[in-house]
Write a protein that holds these residues in place. Structure first.
Motif, PDB file in Angstrom:
ATOM      1  N   THR A   1     -28.446 -32.728  -6.787  1.00 47.66           N
ATOM      2  CA  THR A   1     -29.285 -31.918  -5.913  1.00 47.66           C
ATOM      3  C   THR A   1     -28.551 -31.739  -4.597  1.00 47.66           C
ATOM      4  O   THR A   1     -27.526 -32.377  -4.352  1.00 47.66           O
TER       5      THR A   1
ATOM      6  N   GLY B   1     -27.953 -19.084 -11.494  1.00 46.58           N
ATOM      7  CA  GLY B   1     -28.861 -17.972 -11.285  1.00 46.58           C
ATOM      8  C   GLY B   1     -28.091 -16.682 -11.061  1.00 46.58           C
ATOM      9  O   GLY B   1     -26.924 -16.550 -11.430  1.00 46.58           O
TER      10      GLY B   1
ATOM     11  N   PRO C   1     -33.067 -17.313  -8.460  1.00 39.45           N
ATOM     12  CA  PRO C   1     -32.624 -18.718  -8.488  1.00 39.45           C
ATOM     13  C   PRO C   1     -32.359 -19.197  -9.902  1.00 39.45           C
ATOM     14  O   PRO C   1     -32.932 -18.684 -10.873  1.00 39.45           O
ATOM     15  N   GLY C   2     -31.487 -20.183 -10.028  1.00 39.95           N
ATOM     16  CA  GLY C   2     -31.209 -20.788 -11.318  1.00 39.95           C
ATOM     17  C   GLY C   2     -32.360 -21.657 -11.787  1.00 39.95           C
ATOM     18  O   GLY C   2     -33.318 -21.924 -11.050  1.00 39.95           O
ATOM     19  N   THR C   3     -32.268 -22.090 -13.025  1.00 42.65           N
ATOM     20  CA  THR C   3     -33.282 -22.956 -13.620  1.00 42.65           C
ATOM     21  C   THR C   3     -32.742 -24.378 -13.706  1.00 42.65           C
ATOM     22  O   THR C   3     -31.646 -24.583 -14.231  1.00 42.65           O
ATOM     23  N   PRO C   4     -33.472 -25.363 -13.171  1.00 47.50           N
ATOM     24  CA  PRO C   4     -32.987 -26.748 -13.269  1.00 47.50           C
ATOM     25  C   PRO C   4     -32.709 -27.150 -14.711  1.00 47.50           C
ATOM     26  O   PRO C   4     -33.428 -26.743 -15.635  1.00 47.50           O
TER      27      PRO C   4
ATOM     28  N   LEU D   1     -27.719 -22.680 -14.150  1.00 51.67           N
ATOM     29  CA  LEU D   1     -27.857 -23.367 -12.873  1.00 51.67           C
ATOM     30  C   LEU D   1     -27.592 -22.446 -11.688  1.00 51.67           C
ATOM     31  O   LEU D   1     -28.201 -22.591 -10.634  1.00 51.67           O
TER      32      LEU D   1
ATOM     33  N   ARG E   1     -28.128 -23.423  -5.782  1.00 46.77           N
ATOM     34  CA  ARG E   1     -27.876 -23.835  -7.160  1.00 46.77           C
ATOM     35  C   ARG E   1     -29.004 -24.761  -7.615  1.00 46.77           C
ATOM     36  O   ARG E   1     -29.472 -25.618  -6.858  1.00 46.77           O
ATOM     37  N   ALA E   2     -29.426 -24.595  -8.856  1.00 46.00           N
ATOM     38  CA  ALA E   2     -30.509 -25.421  -9.385  1.00 46.00           C
ATOM     39  C   ALA E   2     -30.030 -26.850  -9.620  1.00 46.00           C
ATOM     40  O   ALA E   2     -28.843 -27.114  -9.822  1.00 46.00           O
ATOM     41  N   ASP E   3     -30.970 -27.771  -9.584  1.00 44.88           N
ATOM     42  CA  ASP E   3     -30.670 -29.195  -9.770  1.00 44.88           C
ATOM     43  C   ASP E   3     -30.416 -29.515 -11.238  1.00 44.88           C
ATOM     44  O   ASP E   3     -30.855 -28.797 -12.146  1.00 44.88           O
TER      45      ASP E   3
END
Length: 662
Positions: A160, A292, A328-331, A290, A147-149
């Motif tokens: 995080t 993704g 992946p996700g985007t922070p 987050l 998971r993105a921060d």
């Protein structure tokens, strides 16, 4: 018409009718059978379909077994063009499966046979998936990317992956020990309900690991030695997305955990039991950004294939039908300042009732801290609370009065009491006698003379009050905020005692701590502040809501990236000159009014306004405690529900925060 003519027409009709019947080669019946099969497979229920070579109930059971791993998804199945060959027919079935943002499309051939004047579907598992054997089913595997921060000011990671341990009973390790006794002992050690946890352990299967609690590795006091002393207990290292502390901005950020039943039902199939997702706050609002895209693989395999056989095989005995690579996700970038947020929470740590501190930077609108105290019980009081603002609303009154020609030096009448339509209004307890009578507006503001501002109701209409509030950024949309918030409600119409109450921030006037900080920030900026919390909302994320009251105006044009709020639909936004006059009076609250305790705050001079808002029907009434302040490029609002006087309750909290904020 003669008999010969009638006979000729009858013969022609008979010949034509015979010709039409001869052209009906069975196509319409076959096409109908294809459509019926496609519709039944779309519903994953072929119990009503007549098959050749298999009874309907058996076919239905096999279909459900084949697709069981894909539940709750169902395919959309569309029939293709029919090919007819006497009593045999075939047609493609075009499948579309939807998994989140991904689609699996394929075509499978369906065969039909005419028997006894009826078209029957020929049962074949390959009608469900091309090449599927009679002994095969589908399996689905998935794996979520990390998971993105969630980032704060300066891209500091707020949420995080942090190390934890999953503490629980591993039932295969129990040996001869009593499961309930071991569970109760472990529960007592880690601080969970012993009886409830013992029931969980007893109900779990013999190979299960039953988690009791997840503990942060950093700072944990329960040691591995203590855990290992309990029969069957284990501490399994892991890492999960966490904020710096358990309480850090929790109502704003939300949390991460297993999807709830309500979320699963509302997800349209994108979430299933056991999936990890955002729970509340920004984590839930921006979950898609987050989270993704998870890896997905659908395979065909023998129905009796076991995990052990798969692991022991030299090559995977399953064949892949569809695969989606993980993305992946985007922070998520926010404006929260980790130090100031933690400071705000520490400042509120010992406050019993619901409370909040909001700090923002007027120049940009950046929300630096939005803390809700422990008495809020997890509710986002800072951004969503709706409370009468009391005398901090005299900032709005004053702006309306400036627009009617008054200045800070204009004289107003401050009387001990004032009657309006049979209701008596008075000043707060301890109001100084030296500030009664004919005083400057500055003095009335500094000591918060209720009667002076209520007396202005004849020259300041309710509509002008609403316009002044909007001119300071209140009760209008905030397109740049990126999060749900209540930004105030000021009625445009009110008369008599209700209009009088509005003049001292009561009646139907409501603000949140966030909107109170915005009001103060607009004075410091010299223009209305548009608050900003989320800096990079995903284009596919839900619209950032701005929960205004029912009397709030319609949505305004978007704010600019510089934090400039949209102009009020009802008039001119606050000007630099108007803000300078308000700043002058807010400074007087500190230099000569009842917020003198702020004069010792180091750094830039502090300007402030206190507020005490009555609520309820008790005698004397309970009051909410407010104070707002500007300190350089910092605007702060402090609120305590049922907190007494703003100066004596919220004031010290503000001083503590400003002094430590530096």
């Amino acid at each position: 018409m003669g008999k010969k003519t009638k006979l000729s027409l009858a013969m022609a009709s008979l010949v034509l009718g015979t010709s039409l019947v001869g052209c009906d080669d069975g196509r319409s019946g076959a096409e109908s059978a294809v459509k019926d099969l496609a519709s039944a497979v779309s519903a994953l229920d072929v119990g009503s379909v007549a098959f050749e070579g298999k009874d309907s109930a058996s076919a239905n059971e096999q279909l459900r077994n084949v697709f069981a791993a894909l539940d709750p998804q169902k395919p959309a199945v569309q029939p293709g063009d029919l090919t007819l060959d006497g009593d045999n027919a075939s047609a493609p079935l075009n499948y579309t499966w939807t998994f989140g943002d991904s689609e699996w499309k394929y075509a499978a051939s369906a065969k039909f046979k005419k028997s006894g004047g009826e078209w029957l579907a020929v049962w074949d598992p390959a009608t469900l998936v091309p090449g599927l054997a009679d002994s095969e089913i589908l399996s689905k595997g998935s794996q979520s990317p990390p998971r993105a921060d969630i980032l704060g000011a300066g891209d500091v990671p707020l949420v995080t992956y942090r190390p934890v341990v999953d503490v629980g009973i591993d039932k295969p390790q129990l040996g001869a020990a009593d499961p309930a006794a071991a569970a109760s002992k472990l529960a007592t050690l880690v601080g969970v309900d012993p009886a409830a946890y013992a029931d969980q352990v007893k109900a779990a299967g013999p190979e299960a690991f039953v988690r009791a609690i997840t503990l942060r590795e950093e700072g944990r006091t329960v040691t591995n030695v203590q855990i290992a002393a309990v029969p069957g207990a284990r501490a399994i290292p892991a890492s999960v997305p966490l904020a710096p502390s358990r309480t850090f901005a929790r109502p704003v950020l939300g949390a991460v955990g297993e999807a709830t039943a309500e979320q699963i039902e509302a997800s349209g199939g994108s979430l299933t039991a056991g999936d990890v997702t955002g729970l509340g706050g920004l984590q839930q609002q921006y979950d898609k950004q987050l989270r993704g895209t998870e890896a997905l693989i659908i395979r065909a395999q023998r129905a009796d294939l076991t995990r052990e056989q798969i692991q022991a095989a030299a090559t995977d005995p399953r064949r892949t039908l569809f695969e989606v690579a993980p993305a992946p996700g985007t922070p998520l970038k926010t404006t929260l300042d980790q130090r100031l947020q933690a400071l705000a929470e520490t400042t509120l740590a010992d406050v019993g009732p619901a409370s909040a501190i909001v700090a923002l930077r007027p120049s940009s609108g950046a929300v630096l801290a939005a803390a809700s105290g422990p008495g809020s019980n997890g509710y986002n009081t800072a951004m969503l609370g709706q409370y009468a603002p009391g005398s901090i609303f005299k900032m709005v009154d004053s702006l309306a009065m400036f627009r009617n020609g008054l200045t800070p030096d204009s004289k107003v009448a401050c009387t001990p009491t004032l009657a309006v339509d049979g209701r008596t209004f008075k000043n707060s307890e301890g109001y100084p006698e030296s500030s009664l009578g004919s005083v400057t507006l500055r003095d009335a503001f500094a000591h918060s003379c209720n009667t002076a501002f209520i007396a202005a109701r004849d020259s300041v209409s309710q509509a002008q009050l609403e316009a002044a509030a909007m001119a300071m950024g209140l009760a209008v949309e905030a397109p740049t905020l990126g999060a749900e918030a209540f930004l105030g409600s000021v009625p445009g119409e009110a008369a008599g005692t209700e209009h009088a109450a509005s003049m001292i921030g009561q009646g139907k006037v409501l603000l949140s701590p966030l909107s109170a900080a915005m009001m103060a920030g607009s004075v410091a900026k010299g223009a209305p502040v548009a608050p900003q919390l989320v800096l990079n909302p995903d284009a596919g994320a839900p619209a950032a809501g701005t929960a205004n009251g029912s009397t709030a105006p319609a949505a305004q044009p978007s704010a600019t990236a510089t934090g400039e709020a949209p102009a009020s639909a009802s008039g001119q936004p606050i000007t630099a000159a108007e803000a300078a006059s308000l700043s002058d009076m807010m400074r007087a609250v500190v230099t000569s009014g009842h917020a003198g305790f702020l004069s010792s705050v180091p750094g830039a001079p502090v300007g402030a306004k206190t507020g005490t808002a009555e609520f309820g029907n008790e005698t004397p009434p309970k009051t909410h405690a407010w104070i707002v302040a500007v300190h350089g490029d910092l605007a702060v609002a402090v609120f305590v529900e049922d907190g007494g006087l703003g100066a004596t309750t919220s004031g010290p909290l503000l001083k503590e925060f400003l002094t430590a904020a530096g």
